[in-house]
Design an enzyme around this catalytic site. Structure first.
Site, short mmCIF file in Angstrom:
data_model
loop_
_atom_site.label_atom_id
_atom_site.label_comp_id
_atom_site.label_asym_id
_atom_site.label_seq_id
_atom_site.Cartn_x
_atom_site.Cartn_y
_atom_site.Cartn_z
N GLY A 10 5.80 1.31 0.52
CA GLY A 10 5.12 0.09 0.95
C GLY A 10 4.83 -0.83 -0.24
O GLY A 10 5.17 -0.51 -1.39
N GLN A 11 4.20 -1.95 0.06
CA GLN A 11 3.93 -2.95 -0.99
C GLN A 11 3.08 -2.37 -2.12
O GLN A 11 3.39 -2.50 -3.30
CB GLN A 11 3.17 -4.13 -0.42
CG GLN A 11 3.94 -5.03 0.47
CD GLN A 11 3.18 -6.34 0.64
OE1 GLN A 11 3.31 -7.24 -0.17
NE2 GLN A 11 2.38 -6.42 1.67
N ASP A 36 5.11 13.05 5.72
CA ASP A 36 4.53 12.37 6.89
C ASP A 36 3.08 12.83 7.00
O ASP A 36 2.83 14.01 7.26
CB ASP A 36 5.35 12.75 8.13
CG ASP A 36 4.80 12.12 9.40
OD1 ASP A 36 3.69 11.53 9.35
OD2 ASP A 36 5.47 12.23 10.44
N ALA A 60 -0.08 3.87 5.70
CA ALA A 60 -0.88 3.52 6.87
C ALA A 60 -0.01 2.87 7.93
O ALA A 60 1.09 2.37 7.63
CB ALA A 60 -2.00 2.55 6.48
N TYR A 61 -0.50 2.86 9.14
CA TYR A 61 0.07 2.02 10.19
C TYR A 61 -0.52 0.64 9.95
O TYR A 61 -1.73 0.45 10.07
CB TYR A 61 -0.34 2.57 11.57
CG TYR A 61 0.22 1.76 12.73
CD1 TYR A 61 1.27 2.25 13.49
CD2 TYR A 61 -0.31 0.51 13.04
CE1 TYR A 61 1.78 1.50 14.55
CE2 TYR A 61 0.20 -0.24 14.08
CZ TYR A 61 1.24 0.26 14.83
OH TYR A 61 1.75 -0.49 15.87
N THR A 62 0.32 -0.34 9.57
CA THR A 62 -0.20 -1.63 9.10
C THR A 62 0.19 -2.82 10.00
O THR A 62 -0.10 -3.96 9.64
CB THR A 62 0.31 -1.93 7.67
OG1 THR A 62 1.73 -1.89 7.69
CG2 THR A 62 -0.24 -0.95 6.67
N ASP A 102 -10.20 -5.47 4.42
CA ASP A 102 -11.22 -6.48 4.79
C ASP A 102 -11.38 -6.58 6.31
O ASP A 102 -12.39 -7.09 6.79
CB ASP A 102 -10.84 -7.86 4.21
CG ASP A 102 -9.44 -8.33 4.62
OD1 ASP A 102 -8.56 -7.47 4.85
OD2 ASP A 102 -9.23 -9.55 4.71
N TYR A 125 -6.33 -2.20 14.64
CA TYR A 125 -5.99 -1.81 13.26
C TYR A 125 -7.27 -1.63 12.44
O TYR A 125 -7.44 -0.61 11.77
CB TYR A 125 -5.08 -2.87 12.64
CG TYR A 125 -4.93 -2.78 11.14
CD1 TYR A 125 -4.14 -1.81 10.55
CD2 TYR A 125 -5.61 -3.69 10.30
CE1 TYR A 125 -4.02 -1.73 9.17
CE2 TYR A 125 -5.49 -3.62 8.93
CZ TYR A 125 -4.69 -2.63 8.37
OH TYR A 125 -4.59 -2.55 6.99
N LYS A 129 -8.70 1.83 10.73
CA LYS A 129 -8.90 1.96 9.27
C LYS A 129 -10.35 2.36 8.97
O LYS A 129 -10.62 3.14 8.06
CB LYS A 129 -8.55 0.66 8.55
CG LYS A 129 -7.06 0.30 8.56
CD LYS A 129 -6.18 1.26 7.80
CE LYS A 129 -6.43 1.23 6.30
NZ LYS A 129 -5.49 2.12 5.58
N1 NAP Z 1 -0.97 -5.62 3.52
C1 NAP Z 1 -2.21 -6.09 3.46
O1 NAP Z 1 -2.44 -7.31 3.45
C2 NAP Z 1 -3.37 -5.13 3.37
C3 NAP Z 1 -4.66 -5.65 3.31
C4 NAP Z 1 -5.74 -4.78 3.19
C5 NAP Z 1 -5.52 -3.40 3.15
N2 NAP Z 1 -4.26 -2.92 3.24
C6 NAP Z 1 -4.06 -1.46 3.18
O2 NAP Z 1 -3.36 -1.20 1.98
C7 NAP Z 1 -2.51 -0.07 2.13
C8 NAP Z 1 -1.11 -0.42 1.68
O3 NAP Z 1 -0.63 -1.49 2.49
P1 NAP Z 1 0.84 -2.08 2.29
O4 NAP Z 1 0.81 -3.53 2.62
O5 NAP Z 1 1.37 -1.62 0.97
O6 NAP Z 1 1.61 -1.32 3.47
P2 NAP Z 1 3.10 -1.55 3.97
O7 NAP Z 1 3.88 -2.32 2.98
O8 NAP Z 1 3.03 -2.02 5.38
O9 NAP Z 1 3.67 -0.06 3.96
C9 NAP Z 1 3.13 0.93 4.78
C10 NAP Z 1 3.45 2.25 4.15
O10 NAP Z 1 2.84 3.27 4.95
C11 NAP Z 1 3.78 4.31 5.07
N3 NAP Z 1 3.55 5.11 6.28
C12 NAP Z 1 3.50 4.68 7.56
N4 NAP Z 1 3.35 5.75 8.38
C13 NAP Z 1 3.28 6.85 7.58
C14 NAP Z 1 3.15 8.23 7.82
N5 NAP Z 1 3.04 8.72 9.08
N6 NAP Z 1 3.13 9.08 6.77
C15 NAP Z 1 3.23 8.60 5.51
N7 NAP Z 1 3.37 7.32 5.21
C16 NAP Z 1 3.39 6.44 6.25
C17 NAP Z 1 5.15 3.64 5.11
O11 NAP Z 1 6.11 4.60 4.72
P3 NAP Z 1 7.67 4.54 5.20
O12 NAP Z 1 8.16 3.14 4.93
O13 NAP Z 1 8.34 5.56 4.34
O14 NAP Z 1 7.67 4.87 6.66
C18 NAP Z 1 4.94 2.55 4.07
O15 NAP Z 1 5.22 3.04 2.79
C19 NAP Z 1 -2.63 0.35 3.59
O16 NAP Z 1 -3.55 1.42 3.67
C20 NAP Z 1 -3.20 -0.87 4.29
O17 NAP Z 1 -3.96 -0.52 5.42
C21 NAP Z 1 -3.17 -3.74 3.35
#
Ligand code: NAP
Length: 280
Positions: A10-11, A36, A60-62, A102, A125, A129
């Site tokens: 992920g990001q 997983d 996470a499920y995002t 947030d 979501y 979280k």
């Molecule tokens: N994006 C935002 O703006 C934002 C804001 C606030 C907080 N966050 C939090 O920050 C964290 C990182 O977000 P991100 O934007 O980097 O996420 P992202 O780019 O959407 O990537 C989600 C990641 O979660 C993994 N994942 C999903 N289901 C999984 C499972 N069952 N087991 C293991 N891994 C799993 C995916 O792995 P695969 O690709 O290998 O399936 C992927 O690497 C998350 O906890 C999110 O809730 C994000």
């Protein structure tokens, strides 16, 4: 120090992969195929093999809008998955860093949210979280909860979408009544890493400083990238989405202010670095 990062594809996960590894740390970024989090047997087998000192649980499920129709999937990953990781951390004496959002807040405040403000998520979501935070706290004593917001880095994100749309469209319409703090994953990864070596457990807000609306964010992206295209402000009501979102979800890095000092730079400085990396 051995560190596992879940959500390694992920990001945020990719920002850890890009960090120049500190000499005292070995960072292992795992995809959902490699571990997983909803599968406790696979989680235990990875922990048994790696014996991590720290687990950064970014997986996470995002999909915020899809979660409205797929609540089970969101809760399975964000709550049950977090339970599995927390239980393994307890068993293997690993510190846990749970990445939260947030969106645990309802956005009704008119000042930045501290770690001590009341949570009240508006969408599935955000609820999943928040339940992830609670289950991690019930199980794992060595816990950092890191809430962050509006992430961009390697992967799909708002910045890349705006730059793509600027090539395809004559003008853009962007929501101007949601305010937050865009955060560069490289800054966040560095911030998290500086904490994991300590025993200063607790909940931390970690976002780049300052605030803007999505409209203002888009304008700054285009300015820094040297693109000129008209951007029209619209309201959330005009841009129909399945999930409700907080109108105001600016995070104040208050725990950092009270302890080490808030070392996060402004969102504009982070964005400038990111645009220089991907555009110029
Ligand atoms: N994006 C935002 O703006 C934002 C804001 C606030 C907080 N966050 C939090 O920050 C964290 C990182 O977000 P991100 O934007 O980097 O996420 P992202 O780019 O959407 O990537 C989600 C990641 O979660 C993994 N994942 C999903 N289901 C999984 C499972 N069952 N087991 C293991 N891994 C799993 C995916 O792995 P695969 O690709 O290998 O399936 C992927 O690497 C998350 O906890 C999110 O809730 C994000």
């Amino acid at each position: 120090m051995k560190i596992i990062v879940t959500g390694g594809t992920g990001q945020l996960g990719r920002a850890f992969a890009d960090l120049s590894e500190p000499s005292n740390a070995q960072i292992l970024c795992l995809s959902s195929r490699e571990m997983d989090v909803t599968n406790p047997h696979q989680v235990n087998s990875v922990f048994n093999q790696v014996q991590p000192d720290v687990v950064i649980h970014a997986g996470a499920y995002t999909a915020v809008d899809a979660a409205e129709k797929e609540a089970d999937a969101a809760f399975r990953v964000n709550v049950v998955g977090t339970r599995n990781i927390a239980a393994a951390c307890l068993h293997y004496h690993s510190k846990l860093v749970y990445i939260s959002t947030d969106y645990v807040f309802d956005g009704k405040y008119n000042r930045p949210y501290t770690e001590f403000d009341q949570t009240n998520p508006l969408n599935v979501y955000g609820r999943s979280k928040l339940e992830g935070e609670k289950i991690a706290a019930r199980i794992c004593p060595q816990l950092f909860i890191i809430r962050t917001s509006w992430l961009y880095g390697e992967g799909h994100n708002f910045v890349r979408t705006i730059l793509r749309l600027a090539k395809e469209r004559e003008y853009l319409t962007i929501v101007n009544d949601q305010t937050g703090s865009p955060t560069y994953t490289a800054d966040l990864a560095q911030g998290i890493l500086s904490l994991v070596d300590t025993h200063e457990f607790g909940t931390y807000h970690m976002s780049n400083n300052g605030q803007c609306t999505w409209y203002e964010f888009a304008k700054e992206i285009l300015r820094l990238a040297g693109r000129s295209i008209e951007v029209k402000p619209i309201t959330t009501a005009e841009f129909a989405m399945s999930a409700s979102r907080p109108q105001y979800s600016v995070l104040r890095n208050y725990m950092l202010e009270l302890t080490s000092g808030d070392y996060f730079r402004s969102w504009q400085e982070g964005l400038n670095d990111y645009i220089n990396k991907i555009v110029k």
